[in-house]
Design a protein around this motif. Sequence first.
Motif, short mmCIF file in Angstrom:
data_model
loop_
_atom_site.label_atom_id
_atom_site.label_comp_id
_atom_site.label_asym_id
_atom_site.label_seq_id
_atom_site.Cartn_x
_atom_site.Cartn_y
_atom_site.Cartn_z
N LEU B 210 0.83 -1.22 0.00
CA LEU B 210 0.00 0.00 0.00
C LEU B 210 0.85 1.26 0.00
CD1 LEU B 210 -2.76 -1.16 2.46
CD2 LEU B 210 -2.97 -0.79 0.02
N LEU B 211 2.01 1.16 0.64
CA LEU B 211 2.87 2.34 0.66
C LEU B 211 3.33 2.70 -0.75
CD1 LEU B 211 5.10 1.97 3.83
CD2 LEU B 211 2.94 3.17 3.52
N ILE B 212 3.58 1.66 -1.54
CA ILE B 212 3.95 1.96 -2.93
C ILE B 212 2.80 2.69 -3.61
CG2 ILE B 212 4.43 0.93 -5.16
CD1 ILE B 212 5.92 -1.24 -3.75
N LYS B 213 1.61 2.17 -3.39
CA LYS B 213 0.47 2.78 -4.09
C LYS B 213 0.14 4.17 -3.55
CE LYS B 213 -1.85 -1.14 -6.06
NZ LYS B 213 -2.16 -0.59 -7.38
N SER B 214 0.45 4.37 -2.28
CA SER B 214 0.16 5.71 -1.77
C SER B 214 1.35 6.64 -1.92
CB SER B 214 -0.27 5.64 -0.31
OG SER B 214 0.78 5.08 0.45
N ALA B 215 2.43 6.13 -2.55
CA ALA B 215 3.55 6.98 -2.93
C ALA B 215 4.19 7.67 -1.73
CB ALA B 215 3.13 8.03 -3.95
N LEU B 216 4.40 6.89 -0.68
CA LEU B 216 5.12 7.47 0.46
C LEU B 216 6.60 7.51 0.13
CD1 LEU B 216 5.13 8.45 3.39
CD2 LEU B 216 5.46 6.09 4.09
N PHE B 217 7.24 8.58 0.48
CA PHE B 217 8.68 8.69 0.32
C PHE B 217 9.35 7.45 0.91
CE2 PHE B 217 12.83 9.88 1.81
CZ PHE B 217 13.34 10.70 0.82
N PRO B 218 10.28 6.81 0.34
CA PRO B 218 10.93 7.08 -0.96
C PRO B 218 10.30 6.32 -2.11
CG PRO B 218 12.18 5.47 0.26
CD PRO B 218 10.94 5.74 1.05
N LEU B 238 -6.51 11.29 -9.63
CA LEU B 238 -5.40 10.46 -9.16
C LEU B 238 -4.84 11.01 -7.86
CD1 LEU B 238 -3.35 9.66 -12.40
CD2 LEU B 238 -5.03 8.26 -11.23
N SER B 239 -4.59 12.32 -7.85
CA SER B 239 -3.94 12.90 -6.69
C SER B 239 -4.87 12.99 -5.50
CB SER B 239 -3.44 14.32 -7.04
OG SER B 239 -2.07 14.30 -7.27
N ALA B 240 -6.12 13.36 -5.79
CA ALA B 240 -7.03 13.61 -4.68
C ALA B 240 -7.60 12.32 -4.13
CB ALA B 240 -8.15 14.54 -5.14
N LEU B 241 -7.84 11.36 -5.00
CA LEU B 241 -8.62 10.20 -4.58
C LEU B 241 -7.83 8.90 -4.56
CD1 LEU B 241 -11.81 11.04 -6.67
CD2 LEU B 241 -11.27 11.71 -4.34
N VAL B 242 -7.18 8.59 -5.66
CA VAL B 242 -6.59 7.25 -5.79
C VAL B 242 -5.50 7.02 -4.75
CG1 VAL B 242 -5.36 5.71 -7.35
CG2 VAL B 242 -7.20 7.15 -8.21
N VAL B 243 -4.64 8.00 -4.62
CA VAL B 243 -3.56 7.86 -3.66
C VAL B 243 -4.12 7.71 -2.25
CG1 VAL B 243 -1.55 8.99 -2.74
CG2 VAL B 243 -2.08 9.22 -5.13
N LYS B 244 -5.18 8.44 -2.03
CA LYS B 244 -5.76 8.42 -0.70
C LYS B 244 -6.43 7.09 -0.38
CE LYS B 244 -5.86 12.36 0.00
NZ LYS B 244 -6.23 13.63 -0.56
N ALA B 245 -6.89 6.42 -1.43
CA ALA B 245 -7.52 5.12 -1.21
C ALA B 245 -6.53 4.18 -0.56
CB ALA B 245 -8.01 4.56 -2.54
N ALA B 246 -5.29 4.21 -1.06
CA ALA B 246 -4.27 3.33 -0.49
C ALA B 246 -4.01 3.69 0.98
CB ALA B 246 -2.99 3.43 -1.29
N PHE B 247 -3.97 4.96 1.22
CA PHE B 247 -3.76 5.37 2.61
C PHE B 247 -4.92 4.93 3.50
CE2 PHE B 247 -4.28 8.34 6.12
CZ PHE B 247 -3.08 8.12 6.76
N SER B 298 3.53 18.28 -4.56
CA SER B 298 2.78 18.69 -3.37
C SER B 298 1.98 17.51 -2.83
CB SER B 298 1.88 19.86 -3.75
OG SER B 298 0.76 19.89 -2.93
N THR B 299 1.47 16.67 -3.72
CA THR B 299 0.76 15.49 -3.25
C THR B 299 1.68 14.59 -2.44
OG1 THR B 299 -0.71 15.57 -5.13
CG2 THR B 299 -0.54 13.47 -3.99
N VAL B 300 2.90 14.42 -2.94
CA VAL B 300 3.87 13.61 -2.19
C VAL B 300 4.00 14.15 -0.77
CG1 VAL B 300 6.29 12.96 -2.05
CG2 VAL B 300 5.13 12.96 -4.26
N ALA B 301 4.11 15.45 -0.67
CA ALA B 301 4.29 16.07 0.65
C ALA B 301 3.05 15.86 1.52
CB ALA B 301 4.57 17.55 0.49
N GLN B 302 1.90 16.05 0.92
CA GLN B 302 0.67 15.98 1.73
C GLN B 302 0.41 14.57 2.22
OE1 GLN B 302 -1.49 18.72 2.32
NE2 GLN B 302 0.06 20.06 1.49
N ILE B 303 0.74 13.61 1.38
CA ILE B 303 0.62 12.22 1.83
C ILE B 303 1.55 11.99 3.03
CG2 ILE B 303 1.13 9.86 1.16
CD1 ILE B 303 -1.42 10.77 -0.01
#
Lengths: 501, 485, 540
Positions: B210-218, B238-247, B298-303
């Motif tokens: 899930l971390l891969i899908k939510s694009a957590l650093f690194p 993608l930025s608002a919804l999909v990434v957040k689904a993984a989170f 910015s999405t990377v940061a917000q996640i």
Amino acid sequence: MSLSASLPLLILLSSLVPGLVIFLLHEESRRLRTVLNLLGATVKMILVGVMIWGVFHEQVYETRWTLAPGLDLVLHADALSVLFVSLSTLLWLVTTVYAIGYLEGSPHRSRFFGFFSLCVTATVGLALAGNLFTFVVFYEFLTLATYPLVAHKGTPEAIRGARVYLAYTLAGGMALLIGAVWLRTLAGPLEFVQGGILGGMEHLDPWALRWIFLLLIVGLGVKAALVPLHGWLPQAMVAPAPVSALLHAVAVVKAGAFGIVRVVYDVYGVEFAASLGVLALLGAAAAVTIIYGSVKALSQDHLKKRLAYSTVSQVSYIALGTAVLGPLATIGGMVHLVHQGVMKITLFFAAGNYAEALGVHRVSEMDGVGRRMPGTTLAFTVGALGMIGIPPVAGFVSKWYLGLGAVESGAAIWVLPVLVGSSLLNAAYFLPILYRAWFKQPPAAWPGGHEQAVGRWEIKGALLWPPLVTAGLAIAAGLFAAAPYSPLEWARLIAEREYSS
Amino acid sequence: MNNLLIWPVALPLIGSLLALVWPRRADWAGIGASVAALAVAGLVAADVMRHDSLELAIGGWTPGLGIALRADGLSAALLLMSSLVALATAIYATNYFTDAHKRADFWPLWLLLITALHALLLSGDLFNIYVTLELLGLAAVALAALGRTRAALQAAVRYLTVGLLGSLAFLTGVGLVYAAYGTLDMSTLAGQVRAEPAAWVALALMTSGLLIKSALFPMHFWLPSAHANAPAPVSAALSALVVKAAFYLVLRLWLDVFDVALGPAAAGMLGVLGAFAVIWGSWKAFRAERLKLLAAYSTVAQIGYLFVFLPVLLASAPGAARDLVFGALVLFALTHGFAKSAFFLGAGVVLQRAGHDRIAELGGTARALPVTTFGLALAGIALIGLPPSGTFLAKWQLMASAIEVGQWLWIPVIAAGSLLAGAYVFRVLGHAFGPGEGVGPALAWARQELPALLLAVVATAVLGLGAVHVWSFVVPGLAIGGIQP
Amino acid sequence: MNEIALTLVLLSPFIAIAVLLATSMRWSLALAAVPAFAAALLTPVGSTLELSWLLLGVHFALDATGQLFLLFSSLVWLVAGVYAAATPPDPGRRRGFDLFFLLALAGNLILVLAADMVTFYVGFALMGLSAYGMVIGRRSQRARRAGRIYLAFTLAGELALFSGLLALAAAVDSRLFADLTGIAMPPVAVGLLLLGFGIKLALPGLHLWLVPTYTGAPIVAVAVLSGPMMNAGLLGWLRFLPSDASGLADWGSVLMLLGTAGLVLGVWLGVMQREPRAVLAYSSIAKMGLISALFGTALANPVHTAPIIAALVLFAMHHLLVKSALFLGVGEWEKRGRVSWVMVVLGLLALTMIGAPFTGGAFAKQGLGEAVADGLDGPAALLTLAAIGTALLMARFMWLLTRPAARPSPICRFPVVAWLALLPVALWAPSMPGAIAFDVAGLVPLGAILAALAVMAWMDARWPGLWPHGRSSDELNAIGLALRHAKRHLPALEFQSARLRVALAWPASAPAPSQGTLVIPGLLWLALFLGLLMAAVLSH
């Protein structure tokens, strides 16, 4: 909703709503915009008048809105907030008139006046904030509402100025935020209570409180332009004249100073703050700022820059009054909140007029402007003399009480030299201007080249009257300082309430 | 028995099929399905508010065997957010695609994405979740490739491969869970999981996926290019919804299922990664030369912020203290969803009008597109976390709780991240206010400009001023009016 | 009724300003002081006026001392007003001068009548700062330099005063002068007050503004500066440092020494001047030194306080009148040259200045002599010294008058009438009719003056060119020169002074002085003196 619960909100809305409506107006609907502006300002004046009367008679006005669990947005009227609210309302009205005249025919007026109203809304919100959280909210709001005004001209210089402004204020806001959050976790909801709330809580770690104080003061000091956090202010003078006027007199700079007053008196409690030893820190910062600002002002040739550094110096009088324990110094600091505003706005109006009518931006170009623009120069003179502290202009009253308070509290050994030194420096950078303006021969041609066709007066009425009115206020505030409802009397009321509790 | 829960999934699916068979009316299908989904999401939310949680076993099989749909405050809130964002984006999209082919490709995929997303949010068992996750990823990749440029295709391929890796890890974890506990139903699992190696390995596998899908650093490397090169409505989703689904899934697993198997170190590690994400993402956003790339970083940061919440959340004492953080977390996620979609839509408008989105050349935008600029500014405020946005309150609460549990480390991270966010947002605005060509009409294209503005207003004003309802909705037991330190 | 009278006195300058602005009737300059003069004669002592809503609450009262000050000051203002009104205006410039004249008058009247500290301060500041506008007069380079220097010192004085006031007000918790009697004075307040008023009174070290101002400003301005305004400083001391307050004795001794230094310095530098105005200026320094020394004596010897102060006030009033009249006369001399009747009148004034028999000067001096007679040898000796010194100065003054005036300019008759009308008053006030005394001691200075004139005549004949013609240099010039000299060796100073110069718009190149060689030793001496003084006080 009863009047007592809705009045603060109404006061807020009386500038917010016109501001939002103005955004939607077409650029050319000039009359409607003017009517909206003036209507809002007038309504606010009336509401504030009601509030002054009510607060004087110990009426309670409070609007409360829960934002998050345990975090309430509170608008509350006490004597201190009324002092600041009435100042900003009054000066907003005057500045609006000035701005209408100043911006006539320039682009983006809807945007300008929209943000202008938002800026005032934020200031009034700050003034009415009933707890530290609300204060932080409006503090940031003010940062945002002012940014477009500073950047308004859109020139690279303006954008740069706005960027510097923002960098400083956002960073300061962050410090304030951290301090507020920290304090909130330690001490619960930080309602502003006269006499402070922390003094009564004995379980708190004094070192934590000291660090928090530092954070808060750093955060507030950015807007209040305490050295070394003042760097943005001289840069921000690229803004149009009405903005500079409002920025330096009421909105941004004063918001910081007001915040310092709030934190010291109504959060920490001045006696408790003194017992923590943090007032000495504040006092030192204020003293350094007062002298440093004046010294820097000396070497500025750009008129608005000189005025900006003068603001740096003058606003710290408020902090100084706050840092000195005792009711007299409190009175001095509080009353300077008003006096500095009225005097400095006059100076900026006048500077704007010189630039507008003659293209004069620099002190070295001001030879003989008094001959050409006597009304404006008269107003400027009053403001400048007031800044130096010459009676009967209002600045004298502030300095008198500050000095008296310093002697009373035994802090005279460092406060008096600061006061005297800064007055001397003020004289050294203002009097040469007055000399040039009144006593030197005007040049053959003004830098602006084109002389505006002015008709009867030296400049159009909307630009001439505001400085004259505020200059009149500056004199009146000094001359009738002992009269009821004068700023001094009001400051005295505040001091009484702060020290009796 | 409550059939309501089926509709947020079914309606977009129906719309998707309609759009597939009837391409010329695809706009109508898309808008209609989105409106209907929103309405149903509203009903679900109202029901959740009444009953705290809903459950539906499709086909009448008991949980454990069949497909269970569940909704509680968290999922209902995200559902509402996603259907609202989806609707606004759909309205925007009606005017975005000029190419009929692209349009015909867009709508079915888009509605499929929404379907998968809603299904994911409402699913109650791990296998279904895997399926919806896979579906979501594929639809997202297909949409990301819609730009058809070389860069978009490359990015999409990378997205696909990375996404597959994530799914695979997740699937392995799911298999492990089934082997160990014999069930995939989350509520059943919650009672059985113990702190033992099997649970740890499974959790680690699933989480890492899930971390891969939510694009957590690194693991964020795939995100910027994919989000930046997709068409604007797609980027927004993608930025608002999909990434957040993984989170959302991470949150579900950690809080509801595996909470007993967790140690503070894991949460701490995620927090540290989140902190790096905050700093690095913000910094890259600040350095970005293009508007959409900026938004993506910015999405990377917000996640990252969302992950910083985790250690604080888990360190807070269960009860009111934890509920406060949890509410703040949801508030943050919601606000970011609205704000980021608004930002991408606004960026899309700028891109279409100016023909480019190079930040340094945005001069005059404020004059030509005042409404969009205003929308960008409002969204930016929410991204920075300034009042009155929801993020402001969320950050306030995060800092307060961090101080309370003694995790001082996060304070400077949050501060630095916010300041960097301020820097990148106002860098854009500074250029937008700068001199440039011409003055356009106040509102150029209502259908394109207004959705962004409305989303931004929701992020800053509505969620900010009404934030207290988020808390009461997500954590019903919390005393709101009471004054807790 | 009395309240109305006081109100009228205070308002009349402002009414005059209004009239001037509305109608350009310059006679309002002269008329503005008339109500004050009338009130000084007619209003009974003890009249009060209270305006509690104004400023911080304003109190006025007319007491005996105030009455004297009001009488003499308003008389000089009146004559100066006539003089100013009748002088033909510079085209386009005059109104500024007139406005400042009236404002300064207003300030002077306010401070004389003030019964509380803040009001006094307001008047003092108004007077001092407005005088700047008079000093710069015709805007010649010299006048502008004078204005700058004057302003810098005045501001410093205001601020010292302001601080002293604060210290005092905080200590007694009242602003009324009446509440100051018998209190224990905080030393800081006393120091600051002595400093603040000392600038106006040109105590040594604080006198540097005086000579440039008196030589550079228009003569009307100098007349009021040297008379009413300078004496306002004395009034300040009298008001703020009541003789029955404790804690003043040590300060009194300091003041005695300082005043003596002023006397010596004034005489020594004065006789070396090349311009009549400069000589008169140094004479003022000397006289004020004497007054300060005697005031110090009064503070230091509580037993003698009351008589000394009473005599001192009369002495000061006399000086006020005569010095103003002298300056007005110098103005005439500058315009007309060596006209014999002008010389005669000036000679008479010089005689009363040195206290020659049958003059008011003699009476004033006699009063002082009696007051310090029993048991105070020092001050008595000082009086003699002062008499001889003044005589030397007057001799030098008269000597310089015999030279051709620098710039003959158009003559206007009417002011002369006013000046001459002042003459008898200046000659015989404050002696009462019938009380004109003859004192052998009065002949000593007369002898001195003659001897000095003879010596000077001889020296001038023996070494022509010993005293070159032209402008006097002043100490600031000399200091500037010395600094410039020092800068060559101290590059760091360069930076600092450049900063300062930018700040005060100081002239980059002042006219090169030739008498600097004289002044520097004087100042060094002064520094040495003050250093010793400090050492003595500190070790005490």
